[in-house]
Design a protein around this motif. Structure first.
Motif, PDB file in Angstrom:
ATOM      1  N   UNK A   1      75.546 -44.045  17.348  1.00 51.76           N
ATOM      2  CA  UNK A   1      74.985 -43.688  16.578  1.00 51.76           C
ATOM      3  C   UNK A   1      73.403 -43.883  16.622  1.00 51.76           C
ATOM      4  N   UNK A   2      72.909 -44.242  17.730  1.00 52.81           N
ATOM      5  CA  UNK A   2      72.149 -44.754  18.258  1.00 52.81           C
ATOM      6  C   UNK A   2      71.886 -43.628  20.043  1.00 52.81           C
ATOM      7  N   UNK A   3      72.666 -42.640  19.993  1.00 50.93           N
ATOM      8  CA  UNK A   3      72.945 -42.137  21.365  1.00 50.93           C
ATOM      9  C   UNK A   3      72.545 -42.869  22.436  1.00 50.93           C
ATOM     10  N   UNK A   4      73.896 -44.022  22.128  1.00 51.86           N
ATOM     11  CA  UNK A   4      72.934 -44.886  23.953  1.00 51.86           C
ATOM     12  C   UNK A   4      74.272 -45.252  24.902  1.00 51.86           C
ATOM     13  N   UNK A   5      74.504 -46.291  25.570  1.00 46.63           N
ATOM     14  CA  UNK A   5      75.304 -46.742  25.874  1.00 46.63           C
ATOM     15  C   UNK A   5      75.294 -47.719  25.684  1.00 46.63           C
TER      16      UNK A   5
ATOM     17  N   UNK B   1      62.029 -47.746  21.515  1.00 46.72           N
ATOM     18  CA  UNK B   1      63.210 -47.644  22.262  1.00 46.72           C
ATOM     19  C   UNK B   1      64.730 -46.375  21.363  1.00 46.72           C
ATOM     20  N   UNK B   2      64.118 -45.555  20.299  1.00 50.42           N
ATOM     21  CA  UNK B   2      64.546 -44.794  19.508  1.00 50.42           C
ATOM     22  C   UNK B   2      64.491 -43.146  19.349  1.00 50.42           C
ATOM     23  N   UNK B   3      65.696 -42.825  20.596  1.00 50.26           N
ATOM     24  CA  UNK B   3      65.496 -41.428  21.510  1.00 50.26           C
ATOM     25  C   UNK B   3      65.697 -40.603  19.940  1.00 50.26           C
ATOM     26  N   UNK B   4      64.935 -40.141  18.819  1.00 51.91           N
ATOM     27  CA  UNK B   4      65.641 -39.739  17.390  1.00 51.91           C
ATOM     28  C   UNK B   4      66.644 -38.619  17.742  1.00 51.91           C
ATOM     29  N   UNK B   5      66.038 -37.607  19.148  1.00 53.59           N
ATOM     30  CA  UNK B   5      67.060 -36.059  19.486  1.00 53.59           C
ATOM     31  C   UNK B   5      68.277 -36.865  19.537  1.00 53.59           C
ATOM     32  N   UNK B   6      68.698 -37.902  20.264  1.00 54.92           N
ATOM     33  CA  UNK B   6      70.364 -39.050  20.484  1.00 54.92           C
ATOM     34  C   UNK B   6      70.770 -39.557  19.923  1.00 54.92           C
ATOM     35  N   UNK B   7      70.505 -39.436  18.852  1.00 53.06           N
ATOM     36  CA  UNK B   7      70.926 -40.243  17.824  1.00 53.06           C
ATOM     37  C   UNK B   7      72.089 -39.277  16.524  1.00 53.06           C
ATOM     38  N   UNK B   8      73.236 -39.576  16.869  1.00 55.07           N
ATOM     39  CA  UNK B   8      73.458 -39.275  15.340  1.00 55.07           C
ATOM     40  C   UNK B   8      73.753 -39.056  14.531  1.00 55.07           C
ATOM     41  N   UNK B   9      72.934 -37.909  13.589  1.00 51.98           N
ATOM     42  CA  UNK B   9      71.719 -37.803  12.474  1.00 51.98           C
ATOM     43  C   UNK B   9      72.974 -38.305  11.590  1.00 51.98           C
TER      44      UNK B   9
END
Length: 204
Positions: A131-135, A183-191
């Motif tokens: 969801x957050x576009x992270x590892x 710590x949250x990159x809105x460009x990477x999140x699953x909107x």
């Protein structure tokens, strides 16, 4: 002096069947018996269980397909409460309530009732990372640093397999985001999933 060892065949010869017993075996194997019924049948007639099975094969019957006992309303309700958990955990919960069900039976019943296998208010580290576009390692690192509260899922994973997995509550994720927006990159999140994370769920 020669000694002959006893064999199952010798034991089989010592027991004699009767027409009445054969009829009872035939009726047993033509029905859909529950688990333990063959043992109970053998004990009732005073024969070893293996002998009853052997006699059934001699009569042309294979081992019966043992049927699961019908599910009760209480079991269905219990399954509905814990359907999102792993099969091994559900099985332990059932056992603690006095119910004996295999993991396969639980899985089949869960599918038959169309129960949700996901908890709408809890996430695994992998789900949250997606969801957050992270590892997922980023999420587990926050957990180990006590930045993000989480609880163990109760899986049987060993330390070599990475240890037990986590459950993370939706409210705790929201609180983490409020306290750590950098710590949250809105460009990477699953909107769509990110919006559901923030706005969805029963508790606000």
């Amino acid at each position: 002096m020669k000694l002959k060892s006893r064999t199952p065949r010798d034991g089989y010869q010592r027991h004699k069947s009767t027409p009445m017993l054969d009829d009872a075996i035939r009726e047993l194997y033509q029905s859909r018996p529950e688990k333990g019924c063959i043992y109970a049948f053998a004990k009732k007639w005073g024969y070893p269980r293996w002998w009853i099975s052997k006699r059934a094969r001699d009569l042309g019957f294979v081992s019966p397909r043992l049927s699961e006992p019908p599910w009760s309303e209480a079991e269905d309700e219990l399954l509905g409460q814990h359907s999102h958990k792993t099969l091994s955990v559900i099985q332990r919960i059932f056992k603690s309530h006095g119910y004996t069900r295999s993991e396969t039976a639980i899985n089949v019943r869960r599918k038959r009732l169309h129960l949700n296998v996901r908890d709408p208010d809890r996430f695994t580290a992998t789900q949250l990372a997606r969801i957050l576009g992270l590892d997922s390692k980023s999420v587990t690192r926050w957990i180990h640093l006590d930045m993000l509260p989480a609880e163990h899922r109760g899986t049987a994973r060993t330390e070599l397999q990475g240890g037990d997995m986590f459950w993370i509550r939706r409210d705790d994720v929201r609180e983490f985001i409020r306290n750590n927006p950098e710590r949250i990159d809105l460009r990477k999140v699953e909107k769509h999933m990110f919006i559901e994370l923030l706005l969805g769920g029963g508790a606000q």
